[in-house]
Design a protein around this motif. Structure first.
Motif, PDB file in Angstrom:
ATOM      1  N   GLN A 156       5.097  -6.356  12.839  1.00 55.30           N
ATOM      2  CA  GLN A 156       3.871  -5.659  13.259  1.00 55.30           C
ATOM      3  C   GLN A 156       3.693  -4.350  12.496  1.00 55.30           C
ATOM      4  N   HIS A 157       4.795  -3.642  12.286  1.00 57.31           N
ATOM      5  CA  HIS A 157       4.723  -2.371  11.552  1.00 57.31           C
ATOM      6  C   HIS A 157       4.248  -2.607  10.115  1.00 57.31           C
ATOM      7  N   GLU A 158       4.853  -3.604   9.433  1.00 54.36           N
ATOM      8  CA  GLU A 158       4.489  -3.848   8.027  1.00 54.36           C
ATOM      9  C   GLU A 158       3.061  -4.396   7.916  1.00 54.36           C
ATOM     10  N   ASP A 205       0.630  -3.815   9.930  1.00 50.42           N
ATOM     11  CA  ASP A 205      -0.271  -2.684  10.160  1.00 50.42           C
ATOM     12  C   ASP A 205      -0.566  -1.949   8.848  1.00 50.42           C
ATOM     13  N   HIS A 206       0.463  -1.778   8.004  1.00 49.22           N
ATOM     14  CA  HIS A 206       0.237  -1.104   6.713  1.00 49.22           C
ATOM     15  C   HIS A 206      -0.838  -1.839   5.901  1.00 49.22           C
ATOM     16  N   LEU A 207      -0.895  -3.157   6.034  1.00 47.81           N
ATOM     17  CA  LEU A 207      -1.859  -3.945   5.253  1.00 47.81           C
ATOM     18  C   LEU A 207      -3.277  -3.790   5.811  1.00 47.81           C
ATOM     19  N   GLY A 241      10.362   4.462  12.493  1.00 45.97           N
ATOM     20  CA  GLY A 241      10.218   5.420  11.416  1.00 45.97           C
ATOM     21  C   GLY A 241       9.445   4.736  10.309  1.00 45.97           C
ATOM     22  N   CYS A 242       9.113   5.469   9.257  1.00 43.92           N
ATOM     23  CA  CYS A 242       8.319   4.894   8.178  1.00 43.92           C
ATOM     24  C   CYS A 242       8.574   5.678   6.895  1.00 43.92           C
ATOM     25  N   LEU A 243       8.726   4.950   5.796  1.00 44.84           N
ATOM     26  CA  LEU A 243       8.962   5.611   4.508  1.00 44.84           C
ATOM     27  C   LEU A 243       7.778   6.473   4.088  1.00 44.84           C
ATOM     28  N   SER A 244       6.615   6.249   4.669  1.00 44.83           N
ATOM     29  CA  SER A 244       5.436   7.045   4.314  1.00 44.83           C
ATOM     30  C   SER A 244       5.360   8.356   5.098  1.00 44.83           C
ATOM     31  N   PRO A 268       0.814  -1.235   0.000  1.00 45.38           N
ATOM     32  CA  PRO A 268       0.000   0.000   0.000  1.00 45.38           C
ATOM     33  C   PRO A 268       0.843   1.279   0.000  1.00 45.38           C
ATOM     34  N   GLN A 269       2.096   1.172   0.467  1.00 44.35           N
ATOM     35  CA  GLN A 269       2.955   2.359   0.495  1.00 44.35           C
ATOM     36  C   GLN A 269       3.358   2.816  -0.898  1.00 44.35           C
ATOM     37  N   ILE A 270       3.243   1.917  -1.900  1.00 42.92           N
ATOM     38  CA  ILE A 270       3.470   2.369  -3.273  1.00 42.92           C
ATOM     39  C   ILE A 270       2.157   2.316  -4.054  1.00 42.92           C
ATOM     40  N   GLU A 322      14.101   3.650   7.957  1.00 38.70           N
ATOM     41  CA  GLU A 322      12.667   3.889   7.982  1.00 38.70           C
ATOM     42  C   GLU A 322      11.974   2.572   7.651  1.00 38.70           C
ATOM     43  N   GLU A 323      10.865   2.311   8.318  1.00 44.94           N
ATOM     44  CA  GLU A 323      10.099   1.117   8.028  1.00 44.94           C
ATOM     45  C   GLU A 323       8.938   1.435   7.105  1.00 44.94           C
TER      46      GLU A 323
HETATM   47 NI    NI Z   1       6.029   2.009   7.398  1.00 45.37          NI
END
Ligand code: NI
Length: 169
Positions: free
Chosen positions: A133-135, A137-139, A91-94, A43-45, A168-169
């Motif tokens: 858990q971080h990744e 969560d993006h889903l 952190g997060c790339l988004s 989803p980040q892309i 960054e995650e």
């Molecule tokens: Ni992220």
């Protein structure tokens, strides 16, 4: 952050042989490498599929920890082990350049599939568990600031951690 696609629940992958899936993962790998990410979710892309990639690097925050294997995780399911939570910086790339202290389960089991459709089943802890858990969560349309318990623990990386490079995650 602000793009509504980051707030959607991603759809499961149904066809592991689709050329689009392989192209998506190649695109995700290139994006993660170019931006020095620890992980990236589709989803980040802008792709609403249950696909995440992570690992294949030494953790900057836990240099003594076991390396997280280079992983493509498709259609994941999480099962938390115990109730212990641990807070640490993410952190997060988004939302580049930001860091926040996020409580996460310390241990979990995750299951899913790799790009070839083979089952993945791992029980992990600490930084590995945090990245998963971080990744995941993006889903589910969740960004880490939504998980921060104390918003005073949220800010710019260069202010919070001057002179320190991080991922960054
Ligand atoms: Ni992220």
């Amino acid at each position: 952050m602000g793009d509504p696609r980051l707030l959607e629940v991603a759809q499961p992958v149904r066809d592991f042989n689709a050329p689009e899936l392989h192209a998506l993962i190649a695109d995700m790998r290139a994006t993660m490498a170019a931006l020095n990410g620890a992980g990236l979710a589709a989803p980040q892309i802008g792709v609403p599929l249950q696909v995440a990639i992570f690992g294949g690097f030494k953790s900057p925050r836990y240099p003594e920890a076991e390396e997280i294997p280079d992983t493509v995780l498709i259609n994941p399911q999480l099962e938390f082990i115990g109730e212990a939570l641990e807070e640490d910086w993410e952190g997060c790339l988004s939302l580049p350049g930001m860091r926040g202290k996020v409580p996460r389960y310390k241990r979990l089991r995750y299951r899913g599939f790799d790009l070839a459709g083979r089952a993945i089943d791992r029980s992990v802890s600490d930084f590995h568990a945090r990245v998963v858990q971080h990744e995941c969560d993006h889903l589910n349309g969740i960004l880490y600031p939504m998980r921060i318990a104390d918003m005073r623990q949220f800010g710019f990386a260069e202010v919070l951690f001057p002179n320190q490079a991080s991922m960054e995650e």
